[in-house]
Enzyme design. Sequence first.
Site, PDB file in Angstrom:
ATOM      1  N   MET A  94       0.812  -1.211   0.000  1.00 25.02           N
ATOM      2  CA  MET A  94       0.000   0.000   0.000  1.00 25.02           C
ATOM      3  C   MET A  94       0.850   1.268   0.000  1.00 25.02           C
ATOM      4  O   MET A  94       0.639   2.170   0.817  1.00 25.02           O
ATOM      5  CB  MET A  94      -0.945  -0.009   1.206  1.00 25.02           C
ATOM      6  N   HIS A 113      -4.300  -5.890  -8.631  1.00 23.78           N
ATOM      7  CA  HIS A 113      -5.280  -4.872  -8.248  1.00 23.78           C
ATOM      8  C   HIS A 113      -6.677  -5.508  -8.259  1.00 23.78           C
ATOM      9  O   HIS A 113      -7.021  -6.221  -9.203  1.00 23.78           O
ATOM     10  CB  HIS A 113      -5.220  -3.685  -9.221  1.00 23.78           C
TER      11      HIS A 113
HETATM   12  C1  GAR Z   1      -5.683  -7.426  -2.244  1.00 26.30           C
HETATM   13  O1  GAR Z   1      -7.055  -7.466  -2.514  1.00 26.30           O
HETATM   14  C2  GAR Z   1      -4.950  -6.639  -3.312  1.00 26.30           C
HETATM   15  O2  GAR Z   1      -5.472  -6.814  -4.593  1.00 26.30           O
HETATM   16  C3  GAR Z   1      -5.184  -5.236  -2.831  1.00 26.30           C
HETATM   17  O3  GAR Z   1      -5.065  -5.315  -1.425  1.00 26.30           O
HETATM   18  C4  GAR Z   1      -5.395  -6.630  -0.978  1.00 26.30           C
HETATM   19  C5  GAR Z   1      -4.228  -7.185  -0.189  1.00 26.30           C
HETATM   20  O4  GAR Z   1      -4.555  -8.418   0.425  1.00 26.30           O
HETATM   21  N1  GAR Z   1      -4.250  -4.325  -3.424  1.00 26.30           N
HETATM   22  C6  GAR Z   1      -4.577  -3.083  -3.781  1.00 26.30           C
HETATM   23  O5  GAR Z   1      -5.659  -2.589  -3.566  1.00 26.30           O
HETATM   24  C7  GAR Z   1      -3.468  -2.312  -4.442  1.00 26.30           C
HETATM   25  N2  GAR Z   1      -3.984  -1.177  -5.158  1.00 26.30           N
HETATM   26  P1  GAR Z   1      -3.425  -9.431   0.912  1.00 26.30           P
HETATM   27  O6  GAR Z   1      -2.465  -8.650   1.808  1.00 26.30           O
HETATM   28  O7  GAR Z   1      -4.208 -10.455   1.693  1.00 26.30           O
HETATM   29  O8  GAR Z   1      -2.747 -10.015  -0.291  1.00 26.30           O
END
Ligand code: GAR
Length: 204
Positions: A94, A113
């Site tokens: 992030m 994404h």
């Molecule tokens: C996931 O859904 C990913 O696609 C999103 O955050 C989550 C992380 O989950 N990423 C974004 O929104 C980036 N723009 P995780 O830590 O369990 O993999």
Amino acid sequence: MENKIKIAVLVSGGGTNLQALMDAEKSGIITDGRISLVISNNEGAYALKRAADGGIPTAVVLKKALGSQQAFEEAIIELLEKNGIEIIVLAGFMSILSENFTKKYDKRIINVHPSLIPSFCGKGFYGLHVHEAALSYGVKVTGATVHFVNEIPDGGEIIMQKAVEILEDDTPETLQRRVMEQAEWKILPLSVQKVCHSLKEDKK
Ligand code: GAR
């Protein structure tokens, strides 16, 4: 000598996508790459425990402690270089990387994404916010996208996408979970294998 592509995974939170990558390496979906390092910008990220449990070296780099975006990125680059990393996967990372960083690793940074880009993407669209936006717009289909990272947030070349149906009674949380299960955890490992494979071929 091992000739697999060395992968670093950058994380901030729960790390379910990191887990999907680790499982894919174990089950033989990722054959041309090896997850060699996990870097987090959050010392409390559960992803760090997942990596440690899987025997993968970890590092924490904190922007606040380093004082600037430049110092933060330099610290990450130093770790990547020290570990001979060839491909970087942003798996729920992030923090937006500057053009200095993305230029250095052209076509070597992959991001997942949780929407069908170009919908619900760019600055401010991350995590649960993406699903909140999809539900409030009223789209009937969403999904996930894996793409190369360039200087435009969520603007790099698309590698893979997968659509996911939205149900009448979805909440942002139920939708997030379904998009992960049906799309992200599938297309991220497949994309990483695809990119590692072509990089390996290029080296021949
Ligand atoms: C996931 O859904 C990913 O696609 C999103 O955050 C989550 C992380 O989950 N990423 C974004 O929104 C980036 N723009 P995780 O830590 O369990 O993999």
